[in-house]
Write a protein that holds these residues in place. Structure first.
Motif, PDB file in Angstrom:
ATOM      1  N   ALA A 243       0.831  -1.214   0.000  1.00  0.00           N
ATOM      2  CA  ALA A 243       0.000   0.000   0.000  1.00  0.00           C
ATOM      3  C   ALA A 243       0.861   1.259   0.000  1.00  0.00           C
ATOM      4  CB  ALA A 243      -0.922  -0.008   1.216  1.00  0.00           C
ATOM      5  N   ALA A 244       2.039   1.179   0.599  1.00  0.00           N
ATOM      6  CA  ALA A 244       2.923   2.360   0.681  1.00  0.00           C
ATOM      7  C   ALA A 244       3.777   2.536  -0.566  1.00  0.00           C
ATOM      8  CB  ALA A 244       3.810   2.232   1.914  1.00  0.00           C
ATOM      9  N   GLY A 245       3.804   1.549  -1.465  1.00  0.00           N
ATOM     10  CA  GLY A 245       4.544   1.744  -2.728  1.00  0.00           C
ATOM     11  C   GLY A 245       5.566   0.678  -3.072  1.00  0.00           C
ATOM     12  N   ALA A 246       5.679  -0.362  -2.258  1.00  0.00           N
ATOM     13  CA  ALA A 246       6.640  -1.427  -2.593  1.00  0.00           C
ATOM     14  C   ALA A 246       6.081  -2.321  -3.699  1.00  0.00           C
ATOM     15  CB  ALA A 246       6.952  -2.276  -1.359  1.00  0.00           C
ATOM     16  N   ALA A 247       6.986  -2.872  -4.509  1.00  0.00           N
ATOM     17  CA  ALA A 247       6.586  -3.796  -5.577  1.00  0.00           C
ATOM     18  C   ALA A 247       7.207  -5.176  -5.396  1.00  0.00           C
ATOM     19  CB  ALA A 247       6.989  -3.227  -6.936  1.00  0.00           C
ATOM     20  N   VAL A 248       8.299  -5.234  -4.647  1.00  0.00           N
ATOM     21  CA  VAL A 248       9.021  -6.499  -4.422  1.00  0.00           C
ATOM     22  C   VAL A 248       9.252  -6.640  -2.916  1.00  0.00           C
ATOM     23  CG1 VAL A 248      11.191  -7.764  -4.835  1.00  0.00           C
ATOM     24  CG2 VAL A 248      10.244  -6.313  -6.654  1.00  0.00           C
ATOM     25  N   ILE A 249       9.140  -7.881  -2.423  1.00  0.00           N
ATOM     26  CA  ILE A 249       9.500  -8.138  -1.020  1.00  0.00           C
ATOM     27  C   ILE A 249      10.623  -9.167  -0.985  1.00  0.00           C
ATOM     28  CG2 ILE A 249       7.650  -9.862  -0.712  1.00  0.00           C
ATOM     29  CD1 ILE A 249       7.442  -8.781   2.232  1.00  0.00           C
ATOM     30  N   HIS A 250      11.676  -8.837  -0.246  1.00  0.00           N
ATOM     31  CA  HIS A 250      12.844  -9.718  -0.060  1.00  0.00           C
ATOM     32  C   HIS A 250      12.645 -10.421   1.274  1.00  0.00           C
ATOM     33  CE1 HIS A 250      17.121 -10.851   0.165  1.00  0.00           C
ATOM     34  NE2 HIS A 250      17.119 -10.360   1.396  1.00  0.00           N
ATOM     35  N   VAL A 251      12.470 -11.752   1.205  1.00  0.00           N
ATOM     36  CA  VAL A 251      11.981 -12.489   2.372  1.00  0.00           C
ATOM     37  C   VAL A 251      13.069 -13.312   3.061  1.00  0.00           C
ATOM     38  CG1 VAL A 251      10.376 -14.306   3.099  1.00  0.00           C
ATOM     39  CG2 VAL A 251       9.646 -12.632   1.402  1.00  0.00           C
ATOM     40  N   HIS A 252      13.266 -13.050   4.344  1.00  0.00           N
ATOM     41  CA  HIS A 252      13.982 -13.947   5.265  1.00  0.00           C
ATOM     42  C   HIS A 252      12.931 -14.455   6.239  1.00  0.00           C
ATOM     43  CE1 HIS A 252      18.365 -12.914   4.648  1.00  0.00           C
ATOM     44  NE2 HIS A 252      17.807 -11.861   4.060  1.00  0.00           N
ATOM     45  N   VAL A 253      12.997 -15.749   6.553  1.00  0.00           N
ATOM     46  CA  VAL A 253      11.962 -16.349   7.397  1.00  0.00           C
ATOM     47  C   VAL A 253      12.549 -16.664   8.771  1.00  0.00           C
ATOM     48  CG1 VAL A 253      10.427 -18.363   7.574  1.00  0.00           C
ATOM     49  CG2 VAL A 253      10.730 -17.199   5.376  1.00  0.00           C
ATOM     50  N   ARG A 254      11.696 -16.561   9.792  1.00  0.00           N
ATOM     51  CA  ARG A 254      12.084 -16.899  11.169  1.00  0.00           C
ATOM     52  C   ARG A 254      11.263 -18.098  11.644  1.00  0.00           C
ATOM     53  NH1 ARG A 254      15.170 -12.648  13.719  1.00  0.00           N
ATOM     54  NH2 ARG A 254      16.051 -11.445  11.977  1.00  0.00           N
ATOM     55  N   ASP A 255      11.816 -18.832  12.620  1.00  0.00           N
ATOM     56  CA  ASP A 255      11.098 -19.982  13.180  1.00  0.00           C
ATOM     57  C   ASP A 255      10.237 -19.550  14.371  1.00  0.00           C
ATOM     58  OD1 ASP A 255      12.787 -19.722  15.368  1.00  0.00           O
ATOM     59  OD2 ASP A 255      14.059 -21.440  14.820  1.00  0.00           O
ATOM     60  N   ASP A 256       9.692 -20.525  15.085  1.00  0.00           N
ATOM     61  CA  ASP A 256       8.786 -20.203  16.199  1.00  0.00           C
ATOM     62  C   ASP A 256       9.486 -19.436  17.316  1.00  0.00           C
ATOM     63  OD1 ASP A 256       6.620 -21.348  14.990  1.00  0.00           O
ATOM     64  OD2 ASP A 256       6.874 -23.310  15.958  1.00  0.00           O
TER      65      ASP A 256
ATOM     66  N   ALA B 237       5.673 -21.901   3.057  1.00  0.00           N
ATOM     67  CA  ALA B 237       4.424 -21.362   3.622  1.00  0.00           C
ATOM     68  C   ALA B 237       4.441 -19.837   3.605  1.00  0.00           C
ATOM     69  CB  ALA B 237       4.242 -21.883   5.048  1.00  0.00           C
ATOM     70  N   ALA B 238       5.599 -19.264   3.891  1.00  0.00           N
ATOM     71  CA  ALA B 238       5.714 -17.798   3.895  1.00  0.00           C
ATOM     72  C   ALA B 238       5.526 -17.246   2.479  1.00  0.00           C
ATOM     73  CB  ALA B 238       7.069 -17.382   4.464  1.00  0.00           C
ATOM     74  N   VAL B 239       6.165 -17.897   1.505  1.00  0.00           N
ATOM     75  CA  VAL B 239       6.057 -17.434   0.106  1.00  0.00           C
ATOM     76  C   VAL B 239       4.593 -17.485  -0.337  1.00  0.00           C
ATOM     77  CG1 VAL B 239       6.626 -18.061  -2.297  1.00  0.00           C
ATOM     78  CG2 VAL B 239       8.425 -18.061  -0.526  1.00  0.00           C
ATOM     79  N   GLU B 240       3.948 -18.602  -0.051  1.00  0.00           N
ATOM     80  CA  GLU B 240       2.552 -18.764  -0.477  1.00  0.00           C
ATOM     81  C   GLU B 240       1.637 -17.755   0.222  1.00  0.00           C
ATOM     82  OE1 GLU B 240       1.324 -22.879  -0.275  1.00  0.00           O
ATOM     83  OE2 GLU B 240      -0.775 -22.247  -0.427  1.00  0.00           O
ATOM     84  N   ALA B 241       1.876 -17.553   1.505  1.00  0.00           N
ATOM     85  CA  ALA B 241       1.007 -16.624   2.261  1.00  0.00           C
ATOM     86  C   ALA B 241       1.133 -15.200   1.725  1.00  0.00           C
ATOM     87  CB  ALA B 241       1.377 -16.673   3.744  1.00  0.00           C
ATOM     88  N   VAL B 242       2.345 -14.771   1.427  1.00  0.00           N
ATOM     89  CA  VAL B 242       2.525 -13.410   0.904  1.00  0.00           C
ATOM     90  C   VAL B 242       1.922 -13.317  -0.498  1.00  0.00           C
ATOM     91  CG1 VAL B 242       4.221 -11.668   0.190  1.00  0.00           C
ATOM     92  CG2 VAL B 242       4.571 -12.955   2.314  1.00  0.00           C
ATOM     93  N   ARG B 243       2.104 -14.371  -1.291  1.00  0.00           N
ATOM     94  CA  ARG B 243       1.551 -14.338  -2.656  1.00  0.00           C
ATOM     95  C   ARG B 243       0.030 -14.289  -2.622  1.00  0.00           C
ATOM     96  NH1 ARG B 243       4.263 -18.569  -5.415  1.00  0.00           N
ATOM     97  NH2 ARG B 243       5.841 -17.060  -6.016  1.00  0.00           N
ATOM     98  N   GLU B 244      -0.571 -14.998  -1.712  1.00  0.00           N
ATOM     99  CA  GLU B 244      -2.039 -14.997  -1.638  1.00  0.00           C
ATOM    100  C   GLU B 244      -2.584 -13.662  -1.170  1.00  0.00           C
ATOM    101  OE1 GLU B 244      -3.913 -18.085   0.575  1.00  0.00           O
ATOM    102  OE2 GLU B 244      -3.319 -19.599  -0.892  1.00  0.00           O
ATOM    103  N   ALA B 245      -1.846 -13.000  -0.284  1.00  0.00           N
ATOM    104  CA  ALA B 245      -2.384 -11.787   0.349  1.00  0.00           C
ATOM    105  C   ALA B 245      -2.039 -10.509  -0.403  1.00  0.00           C
ATOM    106  CB  ALA B 245      -1.846 -11.688   1.778  1.00  0.00           C
ATOM    107  N   THR B 246      -1.058 -10.574  -1.301  1.00  0.00           N
ATOM    108  CA  THR B 246      -0.601  -9.353  -1.988  1.00  0.00           C
ATOM    109  C   THR B 246      -0.288  -9.658  -3.448  1.00  0.00           C
ATOM    110  OG1 THR B 246       1.793  -9.678  -1.696  1.00  0.00           O
ATOM    111  CG2 THR B 246       0.610  -8.669   0.147  1.00  0.00           C
TER     112      THR B 246
END
Ligand code: KMH
Ligand code: ZN
Length: 287
Positions: free
Chosen positions: A39-52, A65-74
């Motif tokens: 919403a603020a203007g980003a077009a790409v997200i660079h993802v590092h994932v963390r555990d519990d 799971a993180a990749v899919e969740a971000v793809r589904e929501a944005t």
């Protein structure tokens, strides 16, 4: 394209959640960050994932799971980090490419990383590059030093163009051990890039704003986020990733190069659109 590609790197592998409570670490936090940053203007997200436990992980189930969740929501282009943390094995860094991302970072050389060493021998770089192409993943060449530009050019000469046919780089500046976040360093790196390549720049820590201004003036794109920047202004901690994207978008507008949409970014970078494929697979599965 005349606009500005804004990439957000919201988490990284270095900061501890206990020290930086605003760092997005759960998948829900990552998705909510992704939405606000789009919403603020980003077009790409660079993802590092963390555990519990909020520790960096390359666990393939968690990253997928993180990749899919971000793809589904944005609509963001989802780029996973193949750099991980300095402690990650080479095999795990290659394995993360099986998480079905649109893109992946590819660091083009070893660099001192504060007191640590971020290891990227040529053999690993080649293995990552070829594994990305095989999986139709677009690399973003991470260049922490001038010599990394040379290695990227050697890689392209030896193996040919990446998937999508376009070369996009990110100059990571101001890491203790890498090139400084200065105008002369930025100019030297940009001059050494191959013809037709696009580039963004990231200034770590207090080099964030000067590097952003220099990149815009020199026709480059921007990467911002809490992976690289935790202080918004002297004495004032970053509130969240969206405010870093907002500042970048404001500067891009001022430079008369407004933020690119995710679809414009896909076109510029040569990204395969996995959103429709995911949707189609879901529909087929449902029938
Ligand atoms: N966390 C650094 C060791 C990348 O994402 O590809 C590596 C890094 C680069 O952040
Ligand atoms: Zn990273």
């Amino acid at each position: 394209m005349n606009g500005t590609l804004i990439t957000v790197a919201p988490t990284g592998a270095e900061s501890a959640k206990a020290d930086v409570p605003a760092l997005p670490c759960t998948i829900d936090e990552l998705v909510s960050t992704a939405k606000s940053c789009q919403a603020a203007g980003a077009a790409v997200i660079h993802v590092h994932v963390r555990d519990d436990d909020a520790q960096p992980t390359l666990d393939i189930g968690r990253v997928s799971a993180a990749v899919e969740a971000v793809r589904e929501a944005t609509d963001l282009v989802v780029q996973v980090s193949s750099g991980g943390a300095v402690t990650d094995s080479y095999d795990a860094r290659i394995g993360v490419l099986d998480s079905n991302p649109d893109g992946a970072s590819l660091t083009c050389g070893t660099v001192n990383f504060g007191a640590d060493v971020f290891m990227n021998p040529l053999d690993l770089i080649e293995r990552l590059y070829l594994a990305m192409r095989e999986r139709e993943i677009v690399p973003e060449f991470e260049l922490f030093d001038l010599g990394h530009v040379t290695t990227m050019r050697r890689l392209l000469d030896k193996h040919g163009a990446p998937y999508g046919g376009h070369v996009h780089c990110d100059l990571v500046m101001g890491v203790p051990g890498g090139m400084p976040g200065t105008v002369p360093a930025l100019t030297a790196a940009v001059q050494a890039l191959p013809d037709g390549a696009t580039w963004s720049a990231t200034g770590v820590g207090r080099t964030t704003v000067p590097v952003m201004l220099a990149a815009l003036a020199a026709g480059g794109h921007l990467r911002v986020g809490m992976e690289d920047t935790l202080t918004f202004a002297p004495g004032r901690a970053v509130r969240d990733n969206a405010e870093l994207v907002e500042r970048a978008a404001t500067l891009a507008d001022l430079a008369l190069r407004p933020p690119l949409t995710p679809d414009e970014a896909r076109e510029m970078l040569g990204i395969k659109d996995r959103r429709r494929l995911t949707q189609k697979a879901t529909e087929t599965g449902a029938r």
